[in-house]
Design a protein around this motif. Structure first.
Motif, short mmCIF file in Angstrom:
data_model
loop_
_atom_site.label_atom_id
_atom_site.label_comp_id
_atom_site.label_asym_id
_atom_site.label_seq_id
_atom_site.Cartn_x
_atom_site.Cartn_y
_atom_site.Cartn_z
N ASP A 130 1.18 -31.46 -29.34
CA ASP A 130 -0.37 -31.05 -29.07
C ASP A 130 -0.77 -31.23 -27.81
O ASP A 130 -0.13 -32.48 -27.12
CB ASP A 130 -1.08 -32.02 -30.07
CG ASP A 130 -1.02 -31.69 -31.68
OD1 ASP A 130 -0.32 -30.64 -32.11
OD2 ASP A 130 -1.55 -32.16 -32.62
N CYS A 131 -1.60 -30.46 -27.22
CA CYS A 131 -1.86 -30.69 -25.88
C CYS A 131 -3.08 -29.81 -25.73
O CYS A 131 -3.80 -29.12 -26.48
CB CYS A 131 -0.63 -29.88 -24.96
SG CYS A 131 -0.31 -28.28 -25.28
N ARG A 132 -3.65 -30.12 -24.53
CA ARG A 132 -5.02 -29.19 -23.99
C ARG A 132 -4.71 -27.96 -23.36
O ARG A 132 -5.16 -27.02 -23.45
CB ARG A 132 -5.49 -30.16 -22.99
CG ARG A 132 -6.23 -31.53 -23.62
CD ARG A 132 -7.18 -31.12 -24.76
NE ARG A 132 -8.53 -30.89 -24.12
CZ ARG A 132 -9.39 -30.29 -24.71
NH1 ARG A 132 -9.32 -30.09 -25.93
NH2 ARG A 132 -10.44 -29.74 -24.03
N ASP A 133 -3.46 -27.91 -22.60
CA ASP A 133 -3.05 -26.81 -21.86
C ASP A 133 -1.63 -26.56 -22.13
O ASP A 133 -0.73 -26.91 -21.40
CB ASP A 133 -3.52 -26.60 -20.18
CG ASP A 133 -3.08 -25.35 -19.76
OD1 ASP A 133 -2.46 -24.45 -20.00
OD2 ASP A 133 -3.86 -25.27 -18.71
N PRO A 134 -1.30 -25.61 -23.13
CA PRO A 134 0.21 -25.44 -23.63
C PRO A 134 0.81 -24.77 -22.22
O PRO A 134 1.99 -25.16 -22.22
CB PRO A 134 0.02 -24.51 -24.53
CG PRO A 134 -1.35 -23.72 -24.69
CD PRO A 134 -2.36 -24.85 -24.08
#
Length: 151
Positions: A10-14
């Protein structure tokens, strides 16, 4: 028979994390451009669900990397072996990772690996020297996820 799997982060900017980890692991960033173009042309994917990255249309909320020696589907760009998928989530990272990657330097040595990782955007956090048991650095990727770089 062993199961097929992928690691999902999971991340903010893949796309930023896929670029970082592809560089760190010397993996290939998957390019789903052909699939995305097909889905757009068929009206099965709204333009708002895509983004321009790496010279092609990509899914806005997903990016993946694969081992360069593993097979992949040229239509979808999806690796059929060792791969990591990065998916956008709304919340920021909270607390320490419960799972992390260890990156091993191999022949070039730890100092070379550390320099390469820092040039990609990693930050050193803590040096750990356990003598004969090992020497490594706890580091953070561009979104703050911890990982270890060992000699």
């Amino acid at each position: 028979m062993a199961l097929h799997w992928k690691l999902v982060i999971d991340c903010r900017d893949p796309h930023i994390l896929a670029d970082f980890w592809a560089g760190a692991l010397e993996y290939a960033v998957e390019d789903p451009g052909v699939l995305v173009a097909h889905l757009l042309a068929a009206g099965q994917l709204p333009e708002a669900a895509t983004t321009e990255h790496g010279g092609s249309r990509r899914f806005a909320t997903l990016a993946a990397i694969r081992h360069p020696d593993d097979a992949f589907d040229p239509f979808s760009g999806t690796g059929q072996g060792r791969r990591i998928l990065f998916q956008r989530v709304p919340e920021e990272k909270q607390g320490k990772n419960r799972l992390h990657l260890d990156v091993h330097a191999g022949e070039p040595g730890l100092d070379v690996l550390l320099g390469r990782l820092e040039s990609l955007g990693a930050v050193r956090v803590t040096e750990v020297d356990r003598g004969p048991a090992g020497h490594w650095w706890v580091m953070r990727d561009p979104e703050g996820n911890e990982f270890c770089a060992a000699g």
